[in-house]
Design a protein around this motif. Structure first.
Motif, PDB file in Angstrom:
ATOM      1  N   GLY A   1      10.090  11.745  -8.992  1.00 21.26           N
ATOM      2  CA  GLY A   1       9.353  11.008  -7.960  1.00 21.26           C
ATOM      3  C   GLY A   1       9.590  11.476  -6.542  1.00 21.26           C
ATOM      4  N   ILE A   2       9.921  12.760  -6.357  1.00 20.81           N
ATOM      5  CA  ILE A   2      10.187  13.284  -5.011  1.00 20.81           C
ATOM      6  C   ILE A   2       8.966  13.121  -4.114  1.00 20.81           C
ATOM      7  CG2 ILE A   2      10.704  15.384  -3.687  1.00 20.81           C
ATOM      8  CD1 ILE A   2      12.414  16.299  -6.039  1.00 20.81           C
ATOM      9  N   GLY A   3       7.769  13.193  -4.711  1.00 20.43           N
ATOM     10  CA  GLY A   3       6.534  13.063  -3.933  1.00 20.43           C
ATOM     11  C   GLY A   3       6.393  11.731  -3.220  1.00 20.43           C
ATOM     12  N   GLU A   4       7.172  10.728  -3.653  1.00 21.06           N
ATOM     13  CA  GLU A   4       7.114   9.418  -2.992  1.00 21.06           C
ATOM     14  C   GLU A   4       7.515   9.522  -1.520  1.00 21.06           C
ATOM     15  OE1 GLU A   4       8.924   6.094  -4.944  1.00 21.06           O
ATOM     16  OE2 GLU A   4       8.612   6.959  -6.931  1.00 21.06           O
ATOM     17  N   TYR A   5       8.437  10.419  -1.225  1.00 17.87           N
ATOM     18  CA  TYR A   5       8.908  10.568   0.157  1.00 17.87           C
ATOM     19  C   TYR A   5       7.760  10.999   1.066  1.00 17.87           C
ATOM     20  CZ  TYR A   5      13.664  10.230  -1.661  1.00 17.87           C
ATOM     21  OH  TYR A   5      14.815   9.783  -2.264  1.00 17.87           O
ATOM     22  N   ALA A   6       6.998  11.985   0.614  1.00 16.40           N
ATOM     23  CA  ALA A   6       5.863  12.458   1.407  1.00 16.40           C
ATOM     24  C   ALA A   6       4.769  11.398   1.455  1.00 16.40           C
ATOM     25  CB  ALA A   6       5.312  13.751   0.809  1.00 16.40           C
ATOM     26  N   GLY A   7       4.580  10.675   0.347  1.00 14.73           N
ATOM     27  CA  GLY A   7       3.538   9.655   0.289  1.00 14.73           C
ATOM     28  C   GLY A   7       3.735   8.560   1.320  1.00 14.73           C
ATOM     29  N   LYS A   8       4.959   8.105   1.492  1.00 11.20           N
ATOM     30  CA  LYS A   8       5.231   7.051   2.479  1.00 11.20           C
ATOM     31  C   LYS A   8       5.133   7.590   3.905  1.00 11.20           C
ATOM     32  CE  LYS A   8       8.151   4.248  -0.539  1.00 11.20           C
ATOM     33  NZ  LYS A   8       9.531   3.864  -0.925  1.00 11.20           N
ATOM     34  N   ALA A   9       5.559   8.835   4.095  1.00  6.45           N
ATOM     35  CA  ALA A   9       5.535   9.429   5.432  1.00  6.45           C
ATOM     36  C   ALA A   9       4.114   9.562   5.968  1.00  6.45           C
ATOM     37  CB  ALA A   9       6.216  10.795   5.402  1.00  6.45           C
TER      38      ALA A   9
ATOM     39  N   LYS B   1       0.830  -1.210   0.000  1.00  5.95           N
ATOM     40  CA  LYS B   1       0.000   0.000   0.000  1.00  5.95           C
ATOM     41  C   LYS B   1       0.866   1.262   0.000  1.00  5.95           C
ATOM     42  CE  LYS B   1      -4.086  -1.771   2.421  1.00  5.95           C
ATOM     43  NZ  LYS B   1      -4.923  -1.635   3.638  1.00  5.95           N
ATOM     44  N   GLN B   2       1.879   1.261   0.853  1.00  7.27           N
ATOM     45  CA  GLN B   2       2.719   2.451   0.987  1.00  7.27           C
ATOM     46  C   GLN B   2       3.523   2.726  -0.276  1.00  7.27           C
ATOM     47  OE1 GLN B   2       5.026   2.052   4.601  1.00  7.27           O
ATOM     48  NE2 GLN B   2       3.217   1.554   5.820  1.00  7.27           N
ATOM     49  N   VAL B   3       4.101   1.687  -0.866  1.00 11.06           N
ATOM     50  CA  VAL B   3       4.923   1.862  -2.062  1.00 11.06           C
ATOM     51  C   VAL B   3       4.082   2.306  -3.256  1.00 11.06           C
ATOM     52  CG1 VAL B   3       6.323   0.641  -3.778  1.00 11.06           C
ATOM     53  CG2 VAL B   3       6.752   0.279  -1.347  1.00 11.06           C
ATOM     54  N   LEU B   4       2.941   1.663  -3.479  1.00 11.85           N
ATOM     55  CA  LEU B   4       2.120   1.984  -4.656  1.00 11.85           C
ATOM     56  C   LEU B   4       1.401   3.325  -4.491  1.00 11.85           C
ATOM     57  CD1 LEU B   4       0.655  -1.508  -5.644  1.00 11.85           C
ATOM     58  CD2 LEU B   4       2.722  -0.361  -6.444  1.00 11.85           C
ATOM     59  N   SER B   5       0.983   3.647  -3.271  1.00 12.97           N
ATOM     60  CA  SER B   5       0.375   4.959  -3.026  1.00 12.97           C
ATOM     61  C   SER B   5       1.394   6.064  -3.261  1.00 12.97           C
ATOM     62  CB  SER B   5      -0.156   5.048  -1.600  1.00 12.97           C
ATOM     63  OG  SER B   5      -1.170   4.105  -1.368  1.00 12.97           O
ATOM     64  N   ALA B   6       2.602   5.863  -2.744  1.00 11.05           N
ATOM     65  CA  ALA B   6       3.661   6.860  -2.907  1.00 11.05           C
ATOM     66  C   ALA B   6       4.027   7.027  -4.382  1.00 11.05           C
ATOM     67  CB  ALA B   6       4.890   6.445  -2.104  1.00 11.05           C
ATOM     68  N   LEU B   7       4.022   5.926  -5.121  1.00 14.88           N
ATOM     69  CA  LEU B   7       4.319   5.989  -6.555  1.00 14.88           C
ATOM     70  C   LEU B   7       3.279   6.834  -7.275  1.00 14.88           C
ATOM     71  CD1 LEU B   7       6.147   4.886  -8.871  1.00 14.88           C
ATOM     72  CD2 LEU B   7       4.470   3.051  -9.138  1.00 14.88           C
ATOM     73  N   THR B   8       2.013   6.683  -6.889  1.00 22.40           N
ATOM     74  CA  THR B   8       0.931   7.458  -7.495  1.00 22.40           C
ATOM     75  C   THR B   8       1.093   8.945  -7.189  1.00 22.40           C
ATOM     76  OG1 THR B   8      -0.561   5.571  -7.250  1.00 22.40           O
ATOM     77  CG2 THR B   8      -1.577   7.706  -7.675  1.00 22.40           C
ATOM     78  N   LEU B   9       1.432   9.282  -5.958  1.00 25.21           N
ATOM     79  CA  LEU B   9       1.652  10.679  -5.584  1.00 25.21           C
ATOM     80  C   LEU B   9       2.885  11.252  -6.271  1.00 25.21           C
ATOM     81  CD1 LEU B   9       0.901  10.459  -1.755  1.00 25.21           C
ATOM     82  CD2 LEU B   9      -0.518  11.561  -3.486  1.00 25.21           C
ATOM     83  N   GLY B  10       3.879  10.407  -6.484  1.00 29.87           N
ATOM     84  CA  GLY B  10       5.138  10.861  -7.071  1.00 29.87           C
ATOM     85  C   GLY B  10       5.053  11.184  -8.544  1.00 29.87           C
ATOM     86  N   ILE B  11       3.959  10.817  -9.201  1.00 33.53           N
ATOM     87  CA  ILE B  11       3.833  11.051 -10.643  1.00 33.53           C
ATOM     88  C   ILE B  11       3.819  12.540 -10.977  1.00 33.53           C
ATOM     89  CG2 ILE B  11       1.302  11.071 -10.761  1.00 33.53           C
ATOM     90  CD1 ILE B  11       1.505   9.529 -13.374  1.00 33.53           C
ATOM     91  N   PHE B  12       3.436  13.370 -10.006  1.00 33.09           N
ATOM     92  CA  PHE B  12       3.318  14.808 -10.257  1.00 33.09           C
ATOM     93  C   PHE B  12       4.594  15.576  -9.938  1.00 33.09           C
ATOM     94  CE2 PHE B  12      -0.908  13.243  -9.031  1.00 33.09           C
ATOM     95  CZ  PHE B  12      -1.602  13.532 -10.200  1.00 33.09           C
ATOM     96  N   THR B  13       5.591  14.911  -9.396  1.00 32.58           N
ATOM     97  CA  THR B  13       6.781  15.622  -8.923  1.00 32.58           C
ATOM     98  C   THR B  13       8.022  15.182  -9.689  1.00 32.58           C
ATOM     99  OG1 THR B  13       7.064  13.947  -7.193  1.00 32.58           O
ATOM    100  CG2 THR B  13       5.867  15.946  -6.603  1.00 32.58           C
TER     101      THR B  13
END
Length: 316
Positions: A106-114, A91-103
């Motif tokens: 993939g910098i958004g992945e860091y915030a997504g996992k946090a 869940k954490q990895v795939l959610s973060a990947l989805t959020l990272g698509i806009f940055t």
């Protein structure tokens, strides 16, 4: 008043989730609609050949292992903060990947996992994510420079002076960083980073290194199989070196995940310019890699984004 505030927050979060997911799928649709290389008729001809069934099976297996290994990598490191199941790490990895698509990158992945951890653990989660991704970058640099150097001796792509400059820059940067390890910026220094790395058990580092190598090989061999599916006649070693060089050069450029296939496709055209390969095959392979490694995981990750629940802040 509190009830109204909670309802407002609920609808605001729901709207944010819908915007993220809608935006992700809009970018995917927009890129695919403009991509003229994705010829489904040609693709179906390749997929229907019985001789290709085994390679297709390997491709799907590597597609799964590429993302699953990333999940195992994250579970290995994140367990230092809180034990995770494979399902939770997924869940954490795939959610973060989805959020990272806009940055960018993939910098958004860091915030997504946090978001999945307590606020007090955010700095450590970001650091562990840097460790998780950093090992992957190290492999990309090592294999990429090796591949580029070998390939350059077979078919000159860049002047050798450029390669010497690249190696020299790495040595100089490494020397400067080591010399300035005590230099502090906002309370952090290279020495601090080394101390934080030393706090991670050696077993965790070994697992991370092993899994990162497995993921790198999974990802690069997706390219190898796709090129062989389209009957590209290049010896395996040269093809692997070329793919390693492409991955290194693409990773060195700032880009968004939804544009990744265009960046890697253009670099692949440059690297393969000395080989007799149809340009549409190079562009199609880059698009298929993007579909398998970005679009497919994001499609699953979008569900996790929509079902994600923010922790309620206790009323004081």
């Amino acid at each position: 008043m509190n009830i109204l505030t909670d309802k407002a927050k609920h609808y605001l979060v729901l709207l944010l989730k819908l915007l993220i997911v809608s935006g992700a799928f809009y970018y995917i649709y927009n890129q695919l609609s403009k991509d003229k290389t994705l010829d489904f008729q040609q693709l179906m001809i390749v997929l229907k050949k019985p001789d290709n069934y085994f390679l297709i099976f390997l491709l799907l297996l590597l597609t799964f292992s590429n993302r699953f290994i990333e999940i195992l990598k994250w579970r290995n490191l994140a367990s230092l903060v809180r034990p995770l199941t494979v399902g939770q790490a997924t869940k954490q990895v795939l959610s973060a990947l989805t959020l990272g698509i806009f940055t960018p990158n993939g910098i958004g992945e860091y915030a997504g996992k946090a978001l999945y951890f307590d606020k007090k653990d955010t700095p450590r989660i970001i650091f562990l994510n840097m460790v998780c991704n950093g090992v992957q970058i190290i492999y990309a640099i090592l294999f990429g420079l090796f591949g580029l150097t070998v390939l350059n001796q077979i078919h000159p792509i860049l002047p050798n002076n450029y390669l010497f400059v690249a190696y020299g820059t790495i040595v100089i940067v490494g020397f400067i960083l080591f010399s300035a390890r005590h230099f502090t910026i906002k309370g952090y220094s290279l020495k601090t980073v080394i101390q934080l790395l030393n706090q991670i058990p050696a077993k965790k580092h070994r697992i991370n290194l092993t899994l990162a190598l497995g993921r790198y090989l999974s990802f690069t061999h997706q390219y190898v199989i796709l090129y062989y599916l389209f009957e590209v006649d290049i010896p395996y070693f040269q093809l692997f070196c070329a793919i390693s060089a492409i991955y290194l050069l693409a990773s060195s450029l700032p880009n968004f995940q939804f544009l990744e296939f265009a960046v890697k496709g253009s670099i692949a055209l440059f690297i393969f310019s000395n080989y007799d390969i149809n340009q549409w095959i190079i562009a199609l392979v880059a698009t298929l890699i993007w579909l398998l490694n970005i679009v497919l995981p994001i499609s699953i990750g979008s569900y996790f984004v929509l079902t994600f629940k923010f922790k309620k802040t206790p009323i004081k």
